[in-house]
Scaffold this motif. Sequence first.
Motif, mmCIF file in Angstrom:
data_model
loop_
_atom_site.group_PDB
_atom_site.id
_atom_site.type_symbol
_atom_site.label_atom_id
_atom_site.label_comp_id
_atom_site.label_asym_id
_atom_site.label_seq_id
_atom_site.Cartn_x
_atom_site.Cartn_y
_atom_site.Cartn_z
ATOM 1 N N PRO A 221 59.184 -75.379 -48.966
ATOM 2 C CA PRO A 221 59.777 -76.585 -48.381
ATOM 3 C C PRO A 221 59.636 -77.775 -49.333
ATOM 4 O O PRO A 221 58.644 -77.878 -50.054
ATOM 5 C CB PRO A 221 58.949 -76.829 -47.111
ATOM 6 N N PHE A 222 60.619 -78.648 -49.297
ATOM 7 C CA PHE A 222 60.619 -79.819 -50.172
ATOM 8 C C PHE A 222 59.323 -80.617 -50.007
ATOM 9 O O PHE A 222 58.699 -81.027 -50.992
ATOM 10 C CB PHE A 222 61.841 -80.684 -49.856
ATOM 11 N N ALA A 223 58.911 -80.820 -48.745
ATOM 12 C CA ALA A 223 57.728 -81.660 -48.494
ATOM 13 C C ALA A 223 56.503 -81.121 -49.227
ATOM 14 O O ALA A 223 55.646 -81.886 -49.663
ATOM 15 C CB ALA A 223 57.458 -81.719 -46.990
ATOM 16 N N LYS A 224 56.464 -79.792 -49.378
ATOM 17 C CA LYS A 224 55.281 -79.176 -49.977
ATOM 18 C C LYS A 224 55.181 -79.439 -51.481
ATOM 19 O O LYS A 224 54.077 -79.493 -52.034
ATOM 20 C CB LYS A 224 55.331 -77.669 -49.713
ATOM 21 N N ILE A 225 56.325 -79.582 -52.144
ATOM 22 C CA ILE A 225 56.255 -79.683 -53.608
ATOM 23 C C ILE A 225 56.682 -81.046 -54.155
ATOM 24 O O ILE A 225 56.551 -81.290 -55.348
ATOM 25 C CB ILE A 225 57.106 -78.601 -54.297
ATOM 26 N N LYS A 226 57.164 -81.912 -53.277
ATOM 27 C CA LYS A 226 57.795 -83.128 -53.813
ATOM 28 C C LYS A 226 56.841 -83.988 -54.649
ATOM 29 O O LYS A 226 57.285 -84.665 -55.573
ATOM 30 C CB LYS A 226 58.477 -83.931 -52.712
ATOM 31 N N ASP A 227 55.560 -83.943 -54.350
ATOM 32 C CA ASP A 227 54.623 -84.775 -55.121
ATOM 33 C C ASP A 227 54.049 -84.055 -56.332
ATOM 34 O O ASP A 227 53.250 -84.614 -57.070
ATOM 35 C CB ASP A 227 53.486 -85.247 -54.207
ATOM 36 N N THR A 228 54.478 -82.811 -56.517
ATOM 37 C CA THR A 228 53.922 -82.063 -57.652
ATOM 38 C C THR A 228 54.961 -81.849 -58.745
ATOM 39 O O THR A 228 54.670 -81.221 -59.752
ATOM 40 C CB THR A 228 53.416 -80.673 -57.193
ATOM 41 N N ILE A 229 56.170 -82.345 -58.497
ATOM 42 C CA ILE A 229 57.245 -82.122 -59.469
ATOM 43 C C ILE A 229 57.893 -83.443 -59.850
ATOM 44 O O ILE A 229 58.183 -84.276 -58.986
ATOM 45 C CB ILE A 229 58.318 -81.173 -58.887
ATOM 46 N N GLU A 230 58.127 -83.588 -61.135
ATOM 47 C CA GLU A 230 58.858 -84.774 -61.602
ATOM 48 C C GLU A 230 60.284 -84.351 -61.901
ATOM 49 O O GLU A 230 60.493 -83.404 -62.657
ATOM 50 C CB GLU A 230 58.211 -85.232 -62.911
ATOM 51 N N TYR A 231 61.257 -84.991 -61.276
ATOM 52 C CA TYR A 231 62.655 -84.602 -61.504
ATOM 53 C C TYR A 231 63.470 -85.847 -61.817
ATOM 54 O O TYR A 231 63.151 -86.947 -61.368
ATOM 55 C CB TYR A 231 63.231 -83.874 -60.285
ATOM 56 N N GLN A 232 64.524 -85.618 -62.613
ATOM 57 C CA GLN A 232 65.397 -86.763 -62.930
ATOM 58 C C GLN A 232 66.465 -86.965 -61.870
ATOM 59 O O GLN A 232 66.913 -88.062 -61.624
ATOM 60 C CB GLN A 232 66.043 -86.567 -64.301
ATOM 61 N N ARG A 233 66.911 -85.824 -61.302
ATOM 62 C CA ARG A 233 67.904 -85.939 -60.224
ATOM 63 C C ARG A 233 67.487 -85.036 -59.068
ATOM 64 O O ARG A 233 66.987 -83.933 -59.296
ATOM 65 C CB ARG A 233 69.295 -85.475 -60.681
ATOM 66 N N LEU A 234 67.788 -85.517 -57.864
ATOM 67 C CA LEU A 234 67.485 -84.708 -56.682
ATOM 68 C C LEU A 234 68.776 -84.451 -55.919
ATOM 69 O O LEU A 234 69.510 -85.385 -55.580
ATOM 70 C CB LEU A 234 66.485 -85.448 -55.781
ATOM 71 N N PHE A 235 69.040 -83.182 -55.650
ATOM 72 C CA PHE A 235 70.218 -82.794 -54.854
ATOM 73 C C PHE A 235 69.703 -82.154 -53.575
ATOM 74 O O PHE A 235 69.045 -81.118 -53.630
ATOM 75 C CB PHE A 235 71.085 -81.810 -55.635
ATOM 76 N N TYR A 236 70.010 -82.771 -52.454
ATOM 77 C CA TYR A 236 69.348 -82.394 -51.208
ATOM 78 C C TYR A 236 70.359 -81.887 -50.183
ATOM 79 O O TYR A 236 71.226 -82.639 -49.739
ATOM 80 C CB TYR A 236 68.610 -83.614 -50.667
ATOM 81 N N THR A 237 70.246 -80.611 -49.800
ATOM 82 C CA THR A 237 71.185 -80.062 -48.804
ATOM 83 C C THR A 237 70.496 -79.786 -47.467
ATOM 84 O O THR A 237 71.054 -79.125 -46.596
ATOM 85 C CB THR A 237 71.862 -78.754 -49.294
ATOM 86 N N GLY A 238 69.278 -80.288 -47.303
ATOM 87 C CA GLY A 238 68.601 -80.157 -46.009
ATOM 88 C C GLY A 238 69.041 -81.276 -45.072
ATOM 89 O O GLY A 238 69.864 -82.120 -45.438
ATOM 90 N N PRO A 239 68.500 -81.310 -43.856
ATOM 91 C CA PRO A 239 68.886 -82.354 -42.896
ATOM 92 C C PRO A 239 68.486 -83.745 -43.397
ATOM 93 O O PRO A 239 67.331 -83.985 -43.729
ATOM 94 C CB PRO A 239 68.093 -81.984 -41.643
ATOM 95 N N ILE A 240 69.435 -84.651 -43.407
ATOM 96 C CA ILE A 240 69.189 -85.988 -43.958
ATOM 97 C C ILE A 240 68.179 -86.749 -43.104
ATOM 98 O O ILE A 240 67.364 -87.526 -43.626
ATOM 99 C CB ILE A 240 70.532 -86.756 -44.129
ATOM 100 N N ASP A 241 68.181 -86.526 -41.796
ATOM 101 C CA ASP A 241 67.227 -87.251 -40.926
ATOM 102 C C ASP A 241 65.797 -86.816 -41.220
ATOM 103 O O ASP A 241 64.872 -87.625 -41.237
ATOM 104 C CB ASP A 241 67.586 -87.059 -39.440
ATOM 105 N N GLU A 242 65.630 -85.537 -41.528
ATOM 106 C CA GLU A 242 64.292 -85.026 -41.850
ATOM 107 C C GLU A 242 63.781 -85.666 -43.142
ATOM 108 O O GLU A 242 62.611 -86.046 -43.238
ATOM 109 C CB GLU A 242 64.364 -83.498 -42.007
#
Length: 371
Positions: A221-242
Amino acid sequence: MEKVKNLVVGAGISGAVLAERLASQLQENVLVIDRREHIAGNIYDSKHSSGITVHRYGPHIFHTNSKEIWDYLSTFTSWHYFFLKPMAWVDNQRVTLPFNLNTLRQVFPPYLADRLEKKLVDAYGYNVKVPVMELRQQPDEDLHFVGQYVYEKIFEQYTRKQWGIPPEEIDPAVMARVPVLVGKDDGYFQDKYQAIPAQGYTRLIENMLHNPLISVRLKTPFAKIKDTIEYQRLFYTGPIDEFFDYQFGPLPYRSLRFDIEQKNTEYYQPTAVTNYPNNFDFTRICEHKHFLDEKTPTTVISVEFPQAFKRGENEPYYPISNPQTAALYQRYVQEAVKLPNTYFFGRLGAYKYYNMDQAISAALDLFKQIQ
Ligand code: FAD
Ligand code: UDP
């Protein structure tokens, strides 16, 4: 900290198109993550022990009028041409669906069918699609009668079950996806291109992601790794409200339960899909072997039960479109545009009732925009 150029959240068709384009056209590296244990999102299919390719999340038929999208996908798959001719269970018989001039003759005696057919053709012309809600509003008694009949027998109960709210509260565009046809084409779709990937949808997505610049991480899940990865662009196809932690309140979705059963008979029903627009709790039964014309001694069906969406318990399959949800979605969009190099798309990111070709088209447009 791990570094990637592009992080794509969601390995469904939308995420796969973006990842494929970034890697093949810009030669950039891409990490694709998905919280499920498989790629392909809702178009995932797999071989059942019976030998039948099963669409795990309900019947999926690829259809489009776009040569560009057809040609694009054709570089990753060959096709099994397939025209969906579903049936509906009405008053204890199977009738052709969408309701058309053939159905008219299946449910009414010839003298009445003759009169109604003439009325319909005189009013609309031949081979014309008419939303059921429009037909119901016709002042002419016969036209109104047909509209009311089709509404009551095919739409009212199905729509109530599918969405869990009265049909009047649904965006009219939803029911208009399945118009009455003043014609004799029994096909569910009229698009120029209609087919199933010959080796299945999962293989199609596998082929799209098959590039040394793309790596895929499942059960992530995004929440699990978002603070461990540095990215230049993020493309997100999950629920926007989440993504925004439901700060303006949750967007509503509708879910489904699929009961998959093997039956000890060669065929269960004559077509891939039968709709049940009546008192049964389920809406559709899909018999999967029809899609690729697989010859096996037994068969596999899936029965679709619409459900309330419960976070963490089931999947948000359908956005529920109405003016209130559109306004709520726009509040999230206003937050989204403030984030640099972050893009929301796909059925959940854009909160749109996309068919596959529309999801692909939106992902290709997004790629052109950032290119
Ligand atoms: P999805 O397939 O939903 O992919 C999104 C992915 O993101 C999922 O795998 C999810 O697990 C992942 N994800 C979400 N949030 C996170 C997170 N926070 N972290 C990590 N991963 C995350 N279309 C047609 O053209 N023809 C049809 O016949 C057809 N039939 C359909 C039948 C049903 C029952 C349903 C529900 C849909 C049908 N569709 C059909 C529509 C089709 O499924 C969609 O257009 C398509 O799957 C959308 O792809 P997507 O990549 O945008 O979304
Ligand atoms: N619909 C219906 N009866 C049917 C088929 C469709 O009432 O037999 C209505 C229902 O509201 C449904 C909508 O038309 O949600 C769109 O149908 P479609 O088959 O496109 O739905 P999907 O395949 O996306 O679930």
